[in-house]
Design a protein around this motif. Sequence first.
Motif, short mmCIF file in Angstrom:
data_model
loop_
_atom_site.label_atom_id
_atom_site.label_comp_id
_atom_site.label_asym_id
_atom_site.label_seq_id
_atom_site.Cartn_x
_atom_site.Cartn_y
_atom_site.Cartn_z
N GLN A 202 -0.80 -4.17 -0.53
CA GLN A 202 0.00 -5.42 -0.87
C GLN A 202 1.45 -4.69 -1.65
O GLN A 202 2.59 -5.03 -1.49
N THR A 203 1.08 -3.81 -2.65
CA THR A 203 2.11 -3.26 -3.72
C THR A 203 3.07 -2.40 -2.80
O THR A 203 4.39 -2.48 -2.91
N HIS A 204 2.63 -1.79 -1.87
CA HIS A 204 3.40 -0.69 -1.00
C HIS A 204 3.95 -1.22 -0.01
O HIS A 204 4.83 -0.56 0.89
N LYS A 207 0.01 -0.99 5.57
CA LYS A 207 -1.27 -1.63 6.37
C LYS A 207 -2.34 -0.98 5.60
O LYS A 207 -2.37 0.09 5.05
N LEU A 208 -3.42 -1.81 5.25
CA LEU A 208 -4.56 -1.29 4.67
C LEU A 208 -5.36 -0.15 5.22
O LEU A 208 -5.64 0.81 4.82
N ARG A 209 -5.25 -0.03 6.63
CA ARG A 209 -5.61 1.27 7.26
C ARG A 209 -4.99 2.45 7.12
O ARG A 209 -5.58 3.27 6.72
N ASN A 210 -3.66 2.38 6.72
CA ASN A 210 -2.64 3.52 6.34
C ASN A 210 -3.11 3.94 4.76
O ASN A 210 -3.42 5.13 4.63
N ILE A 211 -3.42 2.99 4.00
CA ILE A 211 -3.71 3.18 2.62
C ILE A 211 -5.15 3.86 2.77
O ILE A 211 -5.23 5.03 2.08
N ALA A 212 -6.13 3.45 3.52
CA ALA A 212 -7.43 4.33 3.69
C ALA A 212 -7.08 5.81 4.14
O ALA A 212 -7.89 6.55 3.74
N GLU A 213 -6.45 5.62 5.29
CA GLU A 213 -6.19 7.05 5.76
C GLU A 213 -5.77 8.10 4.91
O GLU A 213 -6.25 8.97 4.72
N VAL A 228 -1.01 5.47 -6.82
CA VAL A 228 0.34 5.43 -6.39
C VAL A 228 0.37 5.09 -4.88
O VAL A 228 1.24 4.51 -4.42
N GLY A 229 -0.42 5.97 -4.26
CA GLY A 229 -0.67 5.64 -2.90
C GLY A 229 0.33 6.50 -1.82
O GLY A 229 0.81 7.54 -2.29
N PRO A 230 0.23 6.16 -0.73
CA PRO A 230 1.07 7.04 0.39
C PRO A 230 2.60 7.23 0.24
O PRO A 230 3.24 8.01 0.78
N ASP A 231 3.19 6.40 -0.49
CA ASP A 231 4.55 6.48 -0.73
C ASP A 231 5.07 7.37 -1.86
O ASP A 231 6.07 7.25 -2.24
#
Length: 232
Positions: A202-204, A207-213, A228-231
């Motif tokens: 939600q923050t970035h 998609k949840l799948r992309n965060i998990a990936e 921080v995540g993928p971004d």
Amino acid sequence: MTSSSFFAQMALDLHEAPTAERTVEKIAEYAQLATNCDDAGIMLVHARQQIETAAATSHRVGESHNLQMIHDEGPCLDAIEGAAHYSSSDVSIDPRWRKWGAAVADLGIRSVLSVRLETKARRYGSLNLYADRPDAFDDDDLAVAMIFVRHAAVAIANAHNEEGLQIAIDARKLIGQAQGILMERFDLDADRSFEFLRRQSQTHNVKLRNIAEWVVANRADPDADFAVGPDA
């Protein structure tokens, strides 16, 4: 080969096609064999303004479809939203599609038979048969085409459903892997690890799948900042 064995072989081949794309290609190939045509193609509709040539036995089939989009007229488009099928014994003089007919006649096309591809739940597009000569298609060709599209529509529906199911299964496995990594690294339970992934999604706005990936791909990096995540 008898008609029954032909359709049995076709059904088997369509079922064994590895992807929806290959399923559609096989449908066009079988259509060319099953009917009195020189070329065949599949036009699929994803939304009212998203129509594509999904399969074609020659380049001019794609050109024919594109010309219908350009002129906003033609039997393939009409078969999607109008009657279940349309045919023309000579497109060059057919008053229903004057602009399109004249244009495709220049490609060497004279006869056309378009039949809607649909199941009870959804309209997928149209199967379109082309011939170089006038008066190419008769009632027998229409009867064969109508049988054919029933097989084809079911095959397309199954292929799309199977691919969608596989994508969902793969995503679930990926999310499970990411949860396991987070649980080990941050001493979280399953619910809290999933909530962490959901919050990052939600923050970035990813998609949840992309965060998990991203979590799985960076699991061995001691400096990876999972907050921080993928971004990043």
